[in-house]
Write a protein that holds these residues in place. Structure first.
Motif, PDB file in Angstrom:
ATOM      1  N   GLU A   1      16.705  -4.106  -2.364  1.00 34.88           N
ATOM      2  CA  GLU A   1      16.568  -2.718  -2.814  1.00 34.88           C
ATOM      3  C   GLU A   1      16.098  -1.755  -1.732  1.00 34.88           C
ATOM      4  N   SER A   2      15.325  -2.258  -0.766  1.00 29.86           N
ATOM      5  CA  SER A   2      14.747  -1.338   0.224  1.00 29.86           C
ATOM      6  C   SER A   2      14.888  -1.888   1.634  1.00 29.86           C
TER       7      SER A   2
ATOM      8  N   ARG B   1      12.405  -4.611   2.113  1.00 27.34           N
ATOM      9  CA  ARG B   1      12.807  -5.890   1.496  1.00 27.34           C
ATOM     10  C   ARG B   1      13.785  -6.651   2.405  1.00 27.34           C
TER      11      ARG B   1
ATOM     12  N   ASP C   1       4.382 -10.874  -1.475  1.00 23.44           N
ATOM     13  CA  ASP C   1       4.335  -9.401  -1.553  1.00 23.44           C
ATOM     14  C   ASP C   1       4.056  -8.775  -2.912  1.00 23.44           C
ATOM     15  N   ARG C   2       4.306  -9.467  -4.016  1.00 27.82           N
ATOM     16  CA  ARG C   2       3.962  -8.958  -5.349  1.00 27.82           C
ATOM     17  C   ARG C   2       3.168 -10.025  -6.096  1.00 27.82           C
TER      18      ARG C   2
ATOM     19  N   ARG D   1       0.122   0.790  -7.258  1.00 26.28           N
ATOM     20  CA  ARG D   1       0.169   1.981  -6.401  1.00 26.28           C
ATOM     21  C   ARG D   1      -0.055   3.250  -7.217  1.00 26.28           C
TER      22      ARG D   1
ATOM     23  N   ASN E   1       7.595   3.975  -2.381  1.00 26.26           N
ATOM     24  CA  ASN E   1       8.036   3.397  -1.106  1.00 26.26           C
ATOM     25  C   ASN E   1       8.803   4.428  -0.277  1.00 26.26           C
TER      26      ASN E   1
ATOM     27  N   ASP F   1       5.149   1.822   3.103  1.00 27.22           N
ATOM     28  CA  ASP F   1       5.984   0.783   3.726  1.00 27.22           C
ATOM     29  C   ASP F   1       6.003   0.870   5.253  1.00 27.22           C
TER      30      ASP F   1
HETATM   31  O1  GYE Z   1       6.898  -1.737  -0.892  1.00 24.89           O
HETATM   32  C1  GYE Z   1       9.158  -1.944  -1.562  1.00 24.89           C
HETATM   33  C2  GYE Z   1       9.889  -3.135  -2.008  1.00 24.89           C
HETATM   34  O2  GYE Z   1       7.004  -5.571  -3.279  1.00 24.89           O
HETATM   35  C3  GYE Z   1       5.345  -4.498  -2.059  1.00 24.89           C
HETATM   36  O3  GYE Z   1       8.963  -3.864  -2.779  1.00 24.89           O
HETATM   37  C4  GYE Z   1       6.804  -4.740  -2.197  1.00 24.89           C
HETATM   38  C5  GYE Z   1       7.668  -3.496  -2.385  1.00 24.89           C
HETATM   39  C6  GYE Z   1       7.903  -2.633  -1.153  1.00 24.89           C
HETATM   40  O4  GYE Z   1      11.122  -2.981  -2.438  1.00 24.89           O
HETATM   41  O5  GYE Z   1       9.828  -1.250  -0.559  1.00 24.89           O
END
Ligand code: GYE
Length: 311
Positions: free
Chosen positions: A27-28, A31, A104-105, A159, A212, A240
């Motif tokens: 998604e990002s 990621r 990360d989560r 967040r 993000n 990020d």
């Molecule tokens: O900040 C975001 C990503 O899980 C902390 O997931 C992560 C977040 C990150 O897609 O860009």
């Protein structure tokens, strides 16, 4: 025999490890970099990494975990898309004696269902972003719009919480709109367009807080297309520290970002190898750093450095 083998062969013992990695998706920019770094770290250590992309779906992650368990992997890395609903599959991994490391989560399940979690302090990140606004807005009234991450994900929940804590008690700062942009550039732009429309073409908006950078970058585009100056007419703060946000900081179109390292796998594999090879039980939380960057931090220099870190 195991002791002898690891004593004689040293690091070679670790090279036999097979690790399954259930990744959320792509998604990002952050990621994608995390995926790249995880593959690099595995290769460097001689770990056989089985990679599964869940395309943002928890059910795909649960399937991947069950398949890793059936294959008898030595360990599992899980980046959990949402916080809830993991108990059963984590119990299955535990019954099979396969350690799971969260990346990360976080999850809401009991912490004896996983070995450790490598994450930043997600609430703190929100607080740092909020504090930046508090300090830079001064006494003027400031209407904030918020782009939330994926609904039900720990970073979206945390967040939001941290940011709200930071602005609490500063009555001139107010969140007037808040909606999910799913951590993507496309949705960040779309939702920002709707915020701008609903708020007098943006005239009522003083600042954007995005969970993000990718959503912030999409929103910056929307703000420009609406004829306003991001970074001036509308302050932009996000999280990020992906390379592109440094270009935006350099151009004066973004104001601040909180850094999240894409290297979650390094600490995760260190903990895993120590655990499997030497029986060292890691703490339940391995915390990564959160550093604030602004326009004053030589953005193009950081941009160049970032490009070598999996981006
Ligand atoms: O900040 C975001 C990503 O899980 C902390 O997931 C992560 C977040 C990150 O897609 O860009």
């Amino acid at each position: 025999a195991t002791m002898l083998a690891s004593a004689v062969f040293g690091a070679t013992a670790a090279s036999a490890l097979t690790v399954g990695f259930s990744q959320i998706g792509s998604e990002s920019g952050w990621r994608a970099a995390e995926t790249t770094v995880t593959k690099q770290e595995a290769e460097r250590r001689g770990i056989d990494l089985k990679f599964a992309d869940a395309q943002q779906k928890q059910e795909n992650q649960i399937k991947a975990l069950r398949s890793f368990i059936a294959q008898g992997v030595d360990a599992i890395l899980l980046a959990p898309v949402v916080e809830t609903g993991w108990e059963s599959v984590l119990e299955e991994a535990k019954d099979a004696e396969i350690p799971v490391i969260l990346l990360d989560r976080t999850v809401s399940a009991s912490d004896d269902l996983y070995l450790t979690a490598v994450t930043s302090d997600l609430v703190h990140e929100g607080r740092v972003a909020g504090q930046w606004l508090v300090e830079n807005v001064g006494d003027r009234a400031c209407n904030i719009v918020e782009l939330q991450g994926t609904t039900g994900s720990s970073p979206a929940i945390a967040r939001k919480k941290g940011f709200e804590e930071a602005i609490a008690g500063h009555d001139n700062l107010k969140i007037i709109r808040s909606q999910t942009g799913d951590f993507t550039r496309t949705k960040g732009k779309e939702v920002m367009e709707s915020f701008l429309k609903a708020e007098n073409g943006g005239a009522n908006i003083c600042a954007l807080y995005a969970h993000n950078d990718d959503m912030a970058l999409g929103a910056i585009q929307a703000i420009k297309e609406a004829g306003l100056k991001p970074g001036e007419d509308i302050l932009v703060v996000s999280i990020d520290a992906v390379p592109d946000i440094f270009k935006a900081l350099d151009a004066g179109e973004a104001n601040a970002t909180v850094e999240l390292t894409p290297n979650m796998a390094g600490p995760a594999f260190d903990a895993l190898e120590a655990y499997l090879n030497d029986g060292v039980v890691p703490p339940k939380w391995i915390q990564t750093e959160s550093k604030l960057y602004t326009q004053a931090d030589d953005p193009m220099k950081v941009y160049e450095e970032k490009k070598n870190l999996g981006y």
